[in-house]
Design an enzyme around this catalytic site. Structure first.
Site, mmCIF file in Angstrom:
data_model
loop_
_atom_site.group_PDB
_atom_site.id
_atom_site.type_symbol
_atom_site.label_atom_id
_atom_site.label_comp_id
_atom_site.label_asym_id
_atom_site.label_seq_id
_atom_site.Cartn_x
_atom_site.Cartn_y
_atom_site.Cartn_z
ATOM 1 N N GLY A 110 0.814 -1.208 0.000
ATOM 2 C CA GLY A 110 0.000 0.000 0.000
ATOM 3 C C GLY A 110 0.840 1.247 0.000
ATOM 4 O O GLY A 110 0.488 2.248 -0.602
ATOM 5 N N ASP A 223 -1.460 -10.087 8.325
ATOM 6 C CA ASP A 223 -1.662 -10.674 6.998
ATOM 7 C C ASP A 223 -0.913 -11.985 6.895
ATOM 8 O O ASP A 223 -0.260 -12.267 5.896
ATOM 9 C CB ASP A 223 -1.181 -9.674 5.943
ATOM 10 C CG ASP A 223 -1.716 -10.020 4.553
ATOM 11 O OD1 ASP A 223 -1.134 -9.535 3.567
ATOM 12 O OD2 ASP A 223 -2.683 -10.799 4.475
#
Lengths: 1034, 183
Positions: A110, A223
């Site tokens: 990101g 994650d």
């Protein structure tokens, strides 16, 4: 507010609305004379006028979507604006940053890019270099990045990729350097090296320890998944390395659009590892237990070979079930029921499947499930707790993972049954909507690629550069040194713009390729969702009419997808499959369907059209073969439905070798392996009509194959179902063909038992019930209906026939719209009236036969070409005639026979053995009745026609004793008729012919068919031989 | 199939909500990330369209179908209002930093209602006139058109239109003016 007031407000409001403004005031003044409140109310409502009209004109969904969009637009502009690239700094392969030389881009998060780089000093080694993405240079972002780096630097554990260095580029972009962890995802590694359960758990414990270490430094990974847990070997020992720590945290806003261009598979793959509290996008207060969940998912996969839920592979009703039930299946159960996969899974763990199940059952199950608890209070609270329990398991000590307490379980149970299909429909809509959205995105992607290419040309334009420069300077006002430097940069600007545009174009090209793959995934997903709703719906009663709408929607959707882009092989395959499913919906013979056979054929042709080019190129690819076989199989069924029996048989025969190859190349896959026996079964049914012996061969072959499959796939219901069908076919063929009545009786019984068992397990299964109805009906025939070779056990026959009727009535009750159900009931009722001698008495038997007639007539009208349906009705009428005669209602009997013959007229020439034989019998019987009534010419004509028909059949299958028996009976009846007419000599000839044929018959079971005829013939012959004219009436 | 399912089931809604919500969010989010004003509406309209068609099973027993639509609309309402509520919380200081940029496009239409306030107003309306509240729920949250709403509520299309018109006026008044006497 009082209801009266409200009513009045409403009334006045609407009335006033119709008036124009000028008159409203006076109207209200009049109506609301003393009532200020009333007037206020109405006036204030009217005052909003146009605004009220526009209010809520877009549905809530759009409003919500816009809210989201706004947020994202903000965030994106803030974080990801590519308009504000720092010109002059090219980060590309080959660039050097400090002692690191960039080799190539590993990935993009990101906020940052991760590059593979080579460190030159003080040591030479490969590292991973993480850099803030181009364009992000707000202070806030930098601060976050720094804090991530610091946090990572605090970590020092062998299982975590270490931070080695940090710094910033000359342009001020921060970066940090981590250990480069090559290696493969933990699940792939374990499978490749075929690690045992024990070995996998030892490895996993190391991972837990690493995660624990991070948690103690207050860092949550967020994650965790196999692709973030890489394993390398060092000195022969496996070493896990967790990467990407801190990525998710630093980009904490869930709005980071960093997953747009990834395969849909990995999106939903990540879903599988995501904890429920993460998936619920309110997203607050994720804590370490969220990581524990993810670890649990990885553990599950290491144990059982797949996630408890894999969106892509599962049919929608599985997704439904997961929504309904809170517990994922136990790993041991998962291994046990994942048909075909379990063998591979077990292999990868170095043991046999049954052993693996045993190993997993109990503690290992409990540990995995505890880590996967939806309620995080019930999970292991830390990774080290999880590791500790695993240690205990490995040392065979008791583990702490407790099964749910009784109270907790009771609550869960209550919840489990409260989700309905309606909720699922909402879910399905979202998946489909998602798919459509994604496919639209694909189109846009093409546009972007073109745009990127165009940008290349534009790069030469200095004017654009100048604009950019000034815009950029505005926001970079703080960076005085950059402003100075930018002058110098301008010289190289055109060059660099060009390079950047090139990169963008390449990126867009890659993404196009990815997106194409993704489209295939989407098709798959959509297919699973859409059609598996059908699958689960299909098995439930009362759902016939719903499918019509689904089919319409489905076809539209498919067409849209088909035109969306060029079709790759994978897409072709999936699309063909989708069309195939639709055609099943429309015209599936075996289960409830819409009976839109024409529509089914169209869809099926579509499927073939889509698949053909692929099949021609790759006809030994198992997936392609399977699809081809499915499609052709259905073509054959449709042909049979349409009465084109020979076409049907031809297709089947061509298909058999392909199905055989398919079974060979996809051993372990039930769907593939069951095609061959299915085809044999269908062939058995088909050829049975013409040649009972050929039918028997096919049936036996099919049964043998199916028994093998039942043994190898104990959990596949369909295997048992098919075995039931094949046994029934075998029994039928044997009974009628080879005359081994007792053996056939056993096969019938076995078939019925299998089906009864299946029905007990799934009382809602309409297909199963239907099969049982048919089986009981056929067995009843075998036991005591003299049209068939039978065992002469009327009481038993009646009880089976009655069972068939009971079941069929249940079918009809469950879905009154289902044409098949009514037909089945008709046939069953018919059988129950055909038993002889009838335990019911002629009246009752007749009543049943009449009801049967009413129920089966519509089917015959709907399919005038179907010989099978015509045969059933003909048979019913034949016996109805017999009952009528038994009750002395001769005229009606005659009418019935005539009706039957009229119905069967089209099949005289080209009917199969079944229809021909019933025609013969009808003619004979009618002839006889007419003769008794004195109409000799007609009687003789009919009787001769009957003989002619029987002769024809005999010639067509000289081997078949059943045909011989039929001929004998025809001659016998001819003899009766001639005798009644006073033609003694021809009568004697006929009787002799009959007797002669009978004597030659080897298969004595044939004699059980209408046995009285033979007996009478003998009597007649005796009389005629002695020289007496006239006969005793039958 | 719908017979197996009971109405107004709190538990069920509570269970499904996060899943559906998450899915909705993900789907819309992913789409929005690349989208600018124009196409926005088509996408969501599409989703709606699919929804309606998929569940428009003309011949299912009316009772069940009405039930189904009613609860689905309720579900949508809950989900979307919760979403709006949560967003508001965040806006007021729960973390998202607002950096105003000239280029940031405004996507919200002028007539977009505040979903949270609307929800409250709708609840208030339900006390006065339940049918109108249900009408709004079905049309605005469920996305049904006039005829479909009429079928579900078992009234005429004309009645629905009238209800809708009045309900909108009433709600707007609540939201905009705070009541019959506000300014």
């Amino acid at each position: 507010m009082e209801p009266e007031l409200w009513r009045r407000i409403e009334e006045l409001y609407h009335l006033a609305l119709e008036l124009d403004d000028s008159r409203r005031a006076s109207f209200l003044a009049q109506e609301c004379k003393d009532n200020e409140t009333l007037r206020n109310e109405v006036e204030s409502l009217l005052a909003l006028d146009e605004r009220a009209e526009r209010f809520m004109d877009s549905p809530a969904l759009e409003v919500a979507a816009r809210l989201i969009g706004n947020e994202l637009a903000n965030a994106e502009a803030q974080e990801n604006s590519t308009e504000f690239m720092p010109i002059g700094e090219t980060i590309a392969a080959g660039s050097t940053i400090g002692p690191y030389r960039l080799l190539h881009l590993i990935g993009e998060g990101g906020m940052g890019q991760v590059w593979l780089a080579e460190q030159r000093e003080p040591v030479r080694r490969r590292v991973a270099l993480k850099l803030i993405k181009v364009g992000m240079d707000t202070r806030e972002v930098v601060a976050r990045f720094q804090s991530e780096r610091q946090a990572l630097a605090l970590m020092d554990h062998p299982a975590i990729a270490k931070v080695l260095d940090a710094g910033s580029t000359p342009q001020g972009r921060p970066y940090f350097v981590m250990e480069y962890a090559p290696g493969e995802p933990i699940t792939a590694y374990c499978d490749r090296r075929k690690l045992s359960l024990h070995q996998r758990l030892e490895l996993f414990i190391q991972v837990c320890e690493g995660v624990e270490h991070a948690h103690q430094k207050a860092i949550i990974h967020r994650d965790l998944k196999p692709s973030n847990i890489l394993v390398t070997e060092s000195g022969g020992k496996p070493m896990p390395r967790i990467i990407d720590f801190g990525v998710a945290k630093a980009t904490s806003q869930q709005l980071a659009p960093d997953t747009v261009f990834t395969r849909i598979g990995s999106i939903v793959g990540t879903l599988g590892y995501m904890s429920p509290e993460q998936a619920d996008s309110s997203g607050q207060d994720i804590d370490t237990r969220s990581d524990v969940y993810s670890l649990g998912a990885v553990l599950y996969e290491l144990l059982a070979g797949s996630l408890p839920l894999d969106f892509r592979k599962l049919a929608y009703d599985e997704i439904l079930r997961r929504m309904r039930e809170e517990d994922p299946p136990r790993p041991s159960t998962k291994v046990g029921t994942a048909a075909g996969v379990s063998a591979i899974t077990a292999q990868n763990r170095g043991v046999a499947a049954a052993v693996l199940v045993r190993q997993l059952r109990g503690d290992a199950d409990a540990i995995a499930l505890k880590a996967l608890e939806r309620d995080r209070k019930r999970r292991y609270s830390t990774a080290s707790d999880l590791a500790a329990d695993i240690q205990r398991f490995l040392r065979s000590e008791p583990v702490t993972a407790h099964p749910a307490s009784a109270v907790y379980r009771a609550r869960k149970y209550i919840r489990r049954h409260q989700l309905g299909v309606a909720m699922a429909a909402v879910g399905v809509l979202l998946l489909i909507g998602f798919a459509i959205l994604e496919s639209i995105e694909l189109r846009r992607l093409f546009v972007e690629t073109r745009r990127a290419t165009a940008a290349l040309n534009v790069a030469e334009d200095q004017r654009l550069v100048a604009n950019r420069e000034s815009a950029r300077a505005k926001t970079e006002a703080r960076r005085a040194e950059d402003a100075l430097a930018s002058e110098g940069r301008q010289r190289g600007i055109a060059e660099q713009q060009k390079t950047i545009a090139e990169q963008q174009r390449d990126l867009a090209r890659n993404q196009t390729a990815l997106a194409e793959e993704r489209l295939a995934d989407i098709l798959q997903l959509a297919q699973n969702s859409l059609f598996s709703v059908h699958d689960s719906v299909a098995k439930l009663p009362g759902s016939m009419s719903a499918r019509q709408q689904i089919v319409k929607t489905a076809l539209k959707f498919l067409e849209r997808l088909e035109t969306e882009s060029g079709l790759t092989d994978e897409m072709r395959l999936t699309l063909a499959g989708a069309y195939f499913k639709v055609s099943q919906l429309q015209g599936n013979k075996r289960g409830p369907s819409l009976e839109d056979f024409a529509g089914a054929e169209v869809s099926l042709n579509k499927a073939k059209e889509v698949l053909l080019p692929l099949y021609q190129r790759k006809n030994s690819d198992p997936a392609v073969m399977l699809r081809w076989v499915e499609i052709q199989h259905m073509f054959a069924e449709l042909a049979q439905q349409a009465g084109r029996d020979q076409d049907s048989i031809n297709i089947y025969m061509e298909l058999l070798p392909v199905a055989h190859r398919l079974a060979q190349s996809l051993r372990g896959n039930f769907e593939a392996e069951s095609q061959e026996p299915d085809i044999e079964g269908d062939l058995a049914q088909q050829t049975l009509r013409d040649s009972r012996l050929t039918g028997l061969e096919h049936a036996e072959s099919g049964v043998a194959m199916m028994r093998d499959l039942v043994a190898r796939y104990p959990n596949e219901r369909e295997a048992k179902q098919n075995l039931g069908s094949l046994l029934a076919a075998e029994a039928g063929a044997r009974a009628q063909g080879s005359g081994e009545l007792e053996k056939a009786s056993e096969e019938f019984k076995e078939s019925i038992e299998i089906r009864e068992e299946l029905l007990r397990e799934n009382p809602q299964d309409t297909v199963g019930r239907r099969n049982l109805v048919v089986a009981c009906g056929n067995y009843a025939g075998h036991l005591g209906i003299p049209y068939f070779a039978n065992l002469g056990r009327p009481a038993e026959a009646q009880s089976y026939a009655d069972r068939a009727v009971t079941l069929a009535r249940e079918e009809v009750k469950a879905d009154p719209l289902d044409a098949n159900a009514r037909y089945d009931l008709g046939v069953a009722l018919g059988r129950s009236g055909m038993v002889e001698p009838t335990p019911l008495g002629d009246n009752e038997a007749l009543a049943r036969l009449e009801e049967a007639e009413n129920l089966t007539e519509p089917a015959v009208k709907a399919n005038p070409k179907s010989a099978g349906d015509a045969f059933q009705l003909g048979l019913i009428r034949e016996f109805k005639g017999r009952r009528l005669l038994g009750l002395g209602r001769t005229e009606e009997a005659i009418a019935t026979y005539r009706d039957a013959l009229g119905l069967l007229a089209p099949f005289v020439e080209k009917g199969g053995a079944g229809t021909v034989s019933i025609i013969v019998i009808l003619r004979s019987d009618l002839a006889r009745v007419l003769a008794q009534a004195g109409d000799y010419p007609a009687a003789k004509e009919l009787a001769n026609e009957a003989v002619a028909g029987a002769e024809k059949r005999r010639m067509a299958s000289p081997q078949e004793d059943a045909a011989a028996g039929a001929l004998a009976r025809a001659y016998a009846v001819l003899g009766f008729v001639e005798d009644l007419a006073g033609d003694a000599t021809p009568a004697k000839e006929s009787a002799q012919k009959a007797e002669h044929i009978w004597q030659q018959i080897q298969n004595r079971s044939v004699l059980t068919v209408f046995p009285s005829v033979k007996a009478e013939n003998e009597k007649l012959l005796a009389q005629l031989t002695v020289g007496q004219a006239g006969t005793t009436p039958p | 199939m719908l017979k197996a399912w009971k109405a107004g089931d709190e538990e069920a809604l509570a269970q499904l909500t996060p899943l559906v919500y998450g899915e909705l969010h993900r789907a819309a989010r992913r789409y929005m990330a690349r989208e600018r004003a124009g196409h926005l509406l088509q996408a969501t309209a599409l989703v709606n369209e699919v929804y309606v068609r998929l569940v428009d099973c003309a011949q299912i027993d009316w009772q069940d179908r009405a039930h189904f639509f009613a609860v689905s609309a309720q579900l949508m309402r809950r989900i979307l209002v919760d979403f709006a509520r949560e967003r508001e919380v965040r806006k007021r200081g729960g973390g998202v930093r607002h950096i105003s940029l000239d280029e940031a496009p405004t996507l919200c239409k002028e007539s977009d209602p505040d979903l949270v306030a609307l929800d409250d107003a709708l609840t208030a309306l339900a006390v006065i006139d339940e049918r109108k509240s249900k009408t709004v729920e079905l049309r605005f949250f469920g996305g049904l058109d006039i005829d479909e709403t009429a079928a579900v509520l078992k009234v005429s299309a004309k009645t629905v239109t009238r209800d809708w018109t009045l309900a909108k006026a009433w709600l707007l008044r609540e939201l905009a003016c705070g009541g019959p006497h506000g300014t």
